[in-house]
Design a protein around this motif. Structure first.
Motif, PDB file in Angstrom:
ATOM      1  N   LYS A  17       0.911  -1.304   0.086  1.00 55.21           N
ATOM      2  CA  LYS A  17       0.053  -0.064  -0.130  1.00 55.21           C
ATOM      3  C   LYS A  17       0.789   1.438   0.141  1.00 55.21           C
ATOM      4  O   LYS A  17       0.500   2.103  -0.607  1.00 55.21           O
ATOM      5  N   ILE A  74      -7.344   2.815  -2.237  1.00 56.06           N
ATOM      6  CA  ILE A  74      -6.522   1.598  -2.167  1.00 56.06           C
ATOM      7  C   ILE A  74      -6.498   1.040  -0.671  1.00 56.06           C
ATOM      8  O   ILE A  74      -6.048  -0.112  -0.534  1.00 56.06           O
ATOM      9  N   GLU A  75      -7.370   1.513   0.216  1.00 57.26           N
ATOM     10  CA  GLU A  75      -7.387   0.662   1.181  1.00 57.26           C
ATOM     11  C   GLU A  75      -8.575   0.001   1.618  1.00 57.26           C
ATOM     12  O   GLU A  75      -9.378  -0.384   0.598  1.00 57.26           O
TER      13      GLU A  75
END
Length: 75
Positions: A17, A74-75
């Motif tokens: 991430k 993106i989480e």
């Protein structure tokens, strides 16, 4: 000049991430500063904890809203 604010904190610079966030910020043209990027890739110093050696991504306060949207994607 605006001040830098912390966008995200990671435990190491090898986190997918973390790498993805850096790439996406660059692609969006948002400048960032990576703090302690290399600190977690070496042997820890005595009497340190992971919290004080965390890897941070900081962005200009003016770009925080757009950068947060990227982080949330993106989480």
């Amino acid at each position: 000049m605006s001040k830098l604010v912390t966008l995200a904190v990671f435990t190491n610079s090898f986190d997918i991430k973390y790498l993805l966030l850096k790439d996406m910020l660059e692609e969006a043209g948002i400048g960032y500063v990576s703090v302690n990027e290399n600190a977690r890739s070496v042997k820890p110093m005595p009497f340190t904890t992971p919290s004080n050696l965390s890897v941070e991504i900081k962005v200009d306060q003016e770009n925080m809203e757009e950068a947060a949207k990227i982080l949330n994607s993106i989480e």
